[in-house]
Scaffold this motif. Structure first.
Motif, PDB file in Angstrom:
ATOM      1  N   PRO A  26       0.817  -1.197   0.000  1.00 40.69           N
ATOM      2  CA  PRO A  26       0.000   0.000   0.000  1.00 40.69           C
ATOM      3  C   PRO A  26       0.853   1.250   0.000  1.00 40.69           C
ATOM      4  O   PRO A  26       1.927   1.278   0.587  1.00 40.69           O
ATOM      5  N   LYS A  27       0.382   2.281  -0.667  1.00 40.37           N
ATOM      6  CA  LYS A  27       1.079   3.555  -0.669  1.00 40.37           C
ATOM      7  C   LYS A  27       0.906   4.222   0.688  1.00 40.37           C
ATOM      8  O   LYS A  27      -0.126   4.079   1.321  1.00 40.37           O
ATOM      9  N   PRO A  28       1.896   4.968   1.160  1.00 36.98           N
ATOM     10  CA  PRO A  28       1.756   5.628   2.456  1.00 36.98           C
ATOM     11  C   PRO A  28       0.540   6.541   2.439  1.00 36.98           C
ATOM     12  O   PRO A  28       0.430   7.408   1.609  1.00 36.98           O
ATOM     13  N   ALA A  94       8.376   4.800   6.419  1.00 33.44           N
ATOM     14  CA  ALA A  94       9.131   4.587   7.654  1.00 33.44           C
ATOM     15  C   ALA A  94       9.997   5.795   7.961  1.00 33.44           C
ATOM     16  O   ALA A  94      10.381   6.545   7.061  1.00 33.44           O
ATOM     17  N   LEU A  95      10.297   5.980   9.243  1.00 36.79           N
ATOM     18  CA  LEU A  95      11.210   7.028   9.685  1.00 36.79           C
ATOM     19  C   LEU A  95      12.264   6.426  10.598  1.00 36.79           C
ATOM     20  O   LEU A  95      11.965   5.537  11.405  1.00 36.79           O
ATOM     21  N   GLU A 112       4.794   2.335   9.081  1.00 36.52           N
ATOM     22  CA  GLU A 112       3.334   2.324   9.009  1.00 36.52           C
ATOM     23  C   GLU A 112       2.767   1.095   9.725  1.00 36.52           C
ATOM     24  O   GLU A 112       1.712   1.154  10.347  1.00 36.52           O
ATOM     25  N   ARG A 113       3.488  -0.005   9.616  1.00 40.26           N
ATOM     26  CA  ARG A 113       3.033  -1.244  10.254  1.00 40.26           C
ATOM     27  C   ARG A 113       2.978  -1.080  11.774  1.00 40.26           C
ATOM     28  O   ARG A 113       2.038  -1.565  12.413  1.00 40.26           O
ATOM     29  N   LYS A 118       0.139  -1.127  16.538  1.00 43.51           N
ATOM     30  CA  LYS A 118       0.321  -0.730  17.937  1.00 43.51           C
ATOM     31  C   LYS A 118      -0.488   0.498  18.350  1.00 43.51           C
ATOM     32  O   LYS A 118      -0.554   0.822  19.533  1.00 43.51           O
ATOM     33  N   ILE A 119      -1.084   1.174  17.381  1.00 44.06           N
ATOM     34  CA  ILE A 119      -1.917   2.331  17.691  1.00 44.06           C
ATOM     35  C   ILE A 119      -3.364   2.068  17.267  1.00 44.06           C
ATOM     36  O   ILE A 119      -4.262   2.010  18.102  1.00 44.06           O
ATOM     37  N   ILE A 120      -3.587   1.877  15.981  1.00 44.32           N
ATOM     38  CA  ILE A 120      -4.947   1.703  15.474  1.00 44.32           C
ATOM     39  C   ILE A 120      -5.618   0.458  16.045  1.00 44.32           C
ATOM     40  O   ILE A 120      -6.709   0.528  16.619  1.00 44.32           O
TER      41      ILE A 120
END
Length: 205
Positions: A26-28, A94-95, A112-113, A118-120
């Motif tokens: 998927p695109k960011p 990613a950062l 994003e993963r 871990k959030i959503i």
């Protein structure tokens, strides 16, 4: 001349899997604390050396000094919302994460993963959660060196099901490459090899 054919036979499954992952990834679509840091040069070595000898350093150089997202970072104290906002603004997945005041020492990576899992999924607040709480820590990171071969990097990424890999030299970080960077490098080299083979067959050499 037969290098492309031999490499496809030797690494065909890895290349096929990586290309499929890249196409289906998927695109960011996710999020100020991020600045571009990077190296420069042309992609000549990738074209001249062939993908069997091309290294991760060649990919970094080919991306260029002004390549958006070539190396973006945030700190462990930034909130997740700002980190994901930066990913969206720079169209990356990613950062790199560093400790405040220690921009050259990598503390981990946030992707994003991480945000999704871990959030959503856990129903946490991205604005009240720090990056350091959900990142993949430095001691768990899979990294490569500048002289790592492109195909070796691809194999590491596909075997470990990751799409971003930091490039480390000594105790410092030079940049980060994505599965997209690696696939493009390999595909471009296949194209170059096949073009040379075709030119040879048609009498171009």
């Amino acid at each position: 001349m037969q290098r492309a054919v031999q490499a496809i036979r030797s690494h065909g499954s890895v290349l096929k899997y990586a290309v499929q992952q890249h196409i289906s990834a998927p695109k960011p679509a996710m999020f100020p604390a991020a600045f571009s840091r990077f190296m420069s040069a042309s992609s000549a070595r990738l074209e001249e050396g062939g993908f069997e000898t091309a290294t991760v350093a060649d990919i970094l150089k080919s991306k260029g000094k002004s390549a958006d997202g070539s190396w973006l970072w945030c700190t462990t104290e930034d909130n997740v919302y700002d980190a994901v906002k930066s990913m969206t603004q720079h169209n990356v997945g990613a950062l790199v994460v560093v400790k405040p005041g220690q921009e050259k020492a990598i503390a981990g990576i946030i992707t994003e993963r991480d945000y999704l899992r871990k959030i959503i999924v856990q129903g946490r607040s991205s604005k009240s959660t720090k990056v350091g709480d959900i990142m993949t820590e430095e001691n768990k990171l899979i990294t490569v060196k500048p002289d790592t071969k492109v195909l070796q990097a691809m194999q590491l990424m596909t075997e470990n099901r990751i799409r971003h890999i930091p490039v480390i030299e000594g105790t410092g970080m030079l940049g980060m490459v994505s599965i997209g960077d690696v696939v493009r490098a390999v595909v471009n080299e296949h194209r170059e090899e096949l073009n040379r083979l075709n030119a040879y067959i048609q009498g171009g050499y």
